[in-house]
Write a protein that holds these residues in place. Structure first.
Motif, short mmCIF file in Angstrom:
data_model
loop_
_atom_site.label_atom_id
_atom_site.label_comp_id
_atom_site.label_asym_id
_atom_site.label_seq_id
_atom_site.Cartn_x
_atom_site.Cartn_y
_atom_site.Cartn_z
N ARG A 224 40.51 46.18 34.14
CA ARG A 224 40.71 47.59 33.75
C ARG A 224 42.19 47.88 33.54
O ARG A 224 42.56 48.61 32.62
CB ARG A 224 40.13 48.51 34.83
N GLU A 225 43.03 47.29 34.36
CA GLU A 225 44.48 47.45 34.18
C GLU A 225 44.93 46.84 32.86
O GLU A 225 45.73 47.43 32.12
CB GLU A 225 45.21 46.78 35.35
N ASP B 54 35.30 38.89 32.21
CA ASP B 54 35.54 39.41 33.56
C ASP B 54 34.50 38.92 34.57
O ASP B 54 34.69 39.04 35.77
CB ASP B 54 35.52 40.94 33.50
N SER C 292 36.54 44.40 36.97
CA SER C 292 37.53 44.24 38.03
C SER C 292 38.72 45.14 37.78
O SER C 292 38.98 45.59 36.64
CB SER C 292 38.00 42.79 38.09
N ASP C 293 39.47 45.41 38.84
CA ASP C 293 40.68 46.23 38.70
C ASP C 293 41.66 45.58 37.74
O ASP C 293 42.32 46.27 36.94
CB ASP C 293 41.34 46.43 40.06
N ALA C 294 41.77 44.25 37.80
CA ALA C 294 42.71 43.55 36.93
C ALA C 294 42.35 43.72 35.46
O ALA C 294 43.22 43.94 34.61
CB ALA C 294 42.75 42.06 37.30
#
Length: 366
Positions: free
Chosen positions: A233-234, A98, A229-231
């Motif tokens: 974690r998603e 990440d 990052s949000d990506a």
């Protein structure tokens, strides 16, 4: 007699588990799970069969939340995100995969070999932190080293796979803050063993199977807000997971918290000192750590010409004693020859340690 009394703690810990088939002094590799942990994993699997995997996972949420709360308490990171992983390597892979900054990372010379491989796979240039003659971070030199050639990231292993030398993680964190350098902490051997709370690290990760005595195949990644990052974690939120192992790990964490982290750390320090005392006079073998090193890991260097891998096998086959063989690949930048690792948990007895010393003498050629 208080619950934190070493005798009571040892007896309680031993009684909560199946009896060992011999002498188990291999907790730095994989500790012995409790009846409660084993039953929790099995009960969750049975619940999946009864109501379906997704319904069972929803029902397990309170147990998993309690496990995450215990992790936050043990790391002193009350607002952190807690993600269950398959183990420590998985956590480091997530962190480095990440990372979007410059790919330079500083670590100790004794960095775990598989960690170095993950860093290389992600294209990181590896720099070495200054250490003293024992392989411990040189706290007097670290500030100048970071100022002279600052890395984009520091990866710091609290306690190595090949050594019981405890690293000063709080000093490392202070230096990183002073130079505005993110800090990722590998606590695979340190978590639930030594103090890793309130370090100020940006991320801390560990496995379940070592000093928390949880099941294999699960670990944990603890991150401050904004580290992932949000990506990412998603993505990790939708990865197929073994919820039963997460439940077992959470139960093991609950047992650890019930005893008390300070009491466990104190007892493990006693265990380390007792182990080194018991093994110090085994002919030909040399203990690496100081007697009072505050960990339960003891590293033994063999006599010339003796293969510790053969010794480990003979200890198992002839004496039912489980230890760890340390090949140089565990710490290829520091470990110059193979060794043997002895790592009892809180329930070890003087008789157990005497048996290890006697057996080690018996299987050592010459």
């Amino acid at each position: 007699m208080s619950r934190s009394d070493p005798t009571t703690l040892a007896e309680t810990w031993r009684a909560a588990r199946p009896a060992p088939a011999g002498v188990h002094v291999d907790s730095a590799a994989c500790s012995r799970q409790s009846f409660a942990t084993i039953d929790a994993c099995a009960q969750h699997a049975r619940h999946e069969a009864e109501v379906g995997g997704y319904v069972a996972a929803e029902a397990a949420a309170p147990v998993l939340d309690a496990g995450r709360a215990a992790v936050r308490a043990l790391t002193g990171m009350p607002d952190a995100g807690v993600t269950f992983t398959t183990g420590s390597n998985h956590a480091l892979d997530i962190l480095l995969g990440d990372w979007t900054g410059e790919r330079t990372v500083a670590c100790l010379p004794g960095e775990f070999g598989p960690n170095l491989a993950i860093m290389a796979r992600h294209g990181f240039d590896i720099r070495v932190l200054p250490v003293d003659e024992y392989g411990r971070l040189d706290v007097n030199a670290i500030g100048a080293a970071l100022a002279h050639r600052p890395p984009a990231l520091v990866h710091f292993t609290v306690l190595g796979s090949h050594s019981g030398v405890v690293q000063p993680v709080h000093d490392m964190a202070l230096a990183c803050r002073g130079h505005d350098i993110p800090l990722f902490v590998d606590a695979a051997q340190g978590f639930a063993h030594v103090d890793v709370a309130n370090t100020g690290a940006d991320a801390v990760y560990s496995s379940s199977r070592k000093w928390t005595a949880g099941p294999r195949g699960v670990g944990v990644l603890v991150t401050r807000a904004g580290v992932l990052s949000d990506a990412t974690r998603e993505r990790i939120g939708h990865v197929e997971t073994n919820v039963g192992l997460h439940v077992g790990f959470s139960v093991a964490l609950g047992e650890h918290m019930a005893v008390g982290p300070a009491a466990m750390q104190a007892r493990l320090r006693e265990v380390g000192a007792a182990t080194r005392t018991a093994l110090a006079d085994v002919p030909g073998w040399r203990v690496r750590e100081h007697h009072d090193e505050p960990s339960a890991i003891t590293t033994l260097y063999p006599p010339p010409g003796v293969d510790p891998q053969v010794v480990r096998a003979r200890l198992i086959d002839e004496h039912a004693i489980v230890t760890t063989y340390l090949g140089v690949e565990r710490a290829p930048r520091e470990l110059t020859r193979p060794a043997l690792r002895v790592s009892p948990h809180v329930d070890v007895t003087d008789a157990d340690l005497a048996a290890v010393a006697e057996a080690l003498s018996a299987v050592t050629p010459g």
